[in-house]
Design a protein around this motif. Structure first.
Motif, mmCIF file in Angstrom:
data_model
loop_
_atom_site.group_PDB
_atom_site.id
_atom_site.type_symbol
_atom_site.label_atom_id
_atom_site.label_comp_id
_atom_site.label_asym_id
_atom_site.label_seq_id
_atom_site.Cartn_x
_atom_site.Cartn_y
_atom_site.Cartn_z
ATOM 1 N N ASN A 1 44.190 52.249 47.575
ATOM 2 C CA ASN A 1 43.542 51.040 47.067
ATOM 3 C C ASN A 1 42.995 51.290 45.660
ATOM 4 O OD1 ASN A 1 42.462 48.405 47.107
ATOM 5 N ND2 ASN A 1 40.516 49.162 47.875
ATOM 6 N N THR B 1 45.822 51.383 43.127
ATOM 7 C CA THR B 1 46.299 50.028 42.852
ATOM 8 C C THR B 1 45.352 49.313 41.891
ATOM 9 O OG1 THR B 1 47.349 49.931 45.015
ATOM 10 C CG2 THR B 1 46.943 47.828 43.909
ATOM 11 N N TRP C 1 46.067 47.791 38.039
ATOM 12 C CA TRP C 1 45.688 46.470 37.527
ATOM 13 C C TRP C 1 44.891 46.626 36.230
ATOM 14 C CZ3 TRP C 1 46.187 41.391 39.600
ATOM 15 C CH2 TRP C 1 46.900 41.313 40.790
ATOM 16 N N ALA D 1 40.964 39.718 38.768
ATOM 17 C CA ALA D 1 41.782 39.842 39.972
ATOM 18 C C ALA D 1 41.747 41.273 40.512
ATOM 19 C CB ALA D 1 43.223 39.422 39.683
ATOM 20 N N THR E 1 38.362 41.709 42.320
ATOM 21 C CA THR E 1 38.356 40.937 43.563
ATOM 22 C C THR E 1 39.269 41.569 44.605
ATOM 23 O OG1 THR E 1 37.930 38.926 42.315
ATOM 24 C CG2 THR E 1 38.780 38.650 44.536
ATOM 25 N N ARG E 2 40.461 41.933 44.184
ATOM 26 C CA ARG E 2 41.433 42.511 45.112
ATOM 27 C C ARG E 2 40.944 43.847 45.665
ATOM 28 N NH1 ARG E 2 44.848 40.758 48.695
ATOM 29 N NH2 ARG E 2 46.279 42.395 49.235
ATOM 30 N N THR F 1 38.279 43.134 48.267
ATOM 31 C CA THR F 1 38.857 42.515 49.463
ATOM 32 C C THR F 1 39.570 43.554 50.326
ATOM 33 O OG1 THR F 1 39.148 40.419 48.297
ATOM 34 C CG2 THR F 1 40.479 40.751 50.274
ATOM 35 N N VAL F 2 40.386 44.371 49.699
ATOM 36 C CA VAL F 2 41.130 45.384 50.442
ATOM 37 C C VAL F 2 40.172 46.434 51.001
ATOM 38 C CG1 VAL F 2 42.851 47.231 50.234
ATOM 39 C CG2 VAL F 2 43.276 45.003 49.194
ATOM 40 N N TYR G 1 45.486 42.870 55.773
ATOM 41 C CA TYR G 1 45.348 42.065 54.568
ATOM 42 C C TYR G 1 46.744 41.736 54.067
ATOM 43 C CZ TYR G 1 45.722 46.775 52.656
ATOM 44 O OH TYR G 1 46.116 48.055 52.392
ATOM 45 N N PRO H 1 48.957 40.237 47.549
ATOM 46 C CA PRO H 1 48.164 39.418 46.633
ATOM 47 C C PRO H 1 48.965 38.292 45.993
ATOM 48 C CG PRO H 1 48.711 41.503 45.618
ATOM 49 C CD PRO H 1 49.187 41.566 47.039
ATOM 50 N N GLU I 1 47.848 36.955 43.355
ATOM 51 C CA GLU I 1 47.568 37.145 41.936
ATOM 52 C C GLU I 1 48.776 37.693 41.184
ATOM 53 O OE1 GLU I 1 45.728 38.469 44.402
ATOM 54 O OE2 GLU I 1 43.671 37.804 44.168
#
Length: 126
Positions: free
Chosen positions: A28, A31, A35, A79, A82-83, A86-87, A97, A100, A102
């Motif tokens: 996570n 990732t 981003w 994004a 937020t992502r 969330t994850v 989950y 995305p 996004e």
């Protein structure tokens, strides 16, 4: 998601949340960092537009392209945050989950901006 951590693969810390397998947390994080790299690339693209578009290009058009890349960078950064959250929350709760949305939005925005840059470059460079 396949491979979502469960009590069998994680240490239980309370009734609601689990401590996920470190591999999931690190994936996570990687990732989220990808981003952020995309965000930095968009900021660089915004700066590069001012140097790469032909000088005959109207100032308003150059400004619009810079703002478009900068706005895409801001949205990508938001994004990413937020992502990641969330994850992370889903991992700690042992929930699935979904991929995305996004990414689709970002790809569409970048395609539109890229086409605009190409059109501007071709029409004012000749």
């Amino acid at each position: 998601m396949t491979g979502t951590p469960t009590a069998a693969t994680a240490d239980v810390t309370d009734d609601r949340e689990i401590e996920p397998d470190m591999r999931f947390s690190l994936a996570n994080e990687r990732t989220a960092l990808a981003w952020v790299r995309t965000c930095l690339g968009l900021i660089a693209a915004a700066a590069a537009v001012t140097h790469l578009v032909p000088e005959r290009t109207p100032a308003w058009l150059t400004c619009a392209l810079v703002v478009a890349f900068a706005a895409a960078a801001v949205l990508t950064g938001a994004a990413a945050t937020t992502r990641f959250r969330t994850v992370h929350r889903a991992l700690r709760r042992g929930q699935d989950y979904h991929p995305p949305r996004e990414i689709t939005v970002l790809a569409t925005v970048l395609i539109v901006i890229s086409v605009a840059v190409v059109i501007v470059s071709l029409s004012y460079h000749a």
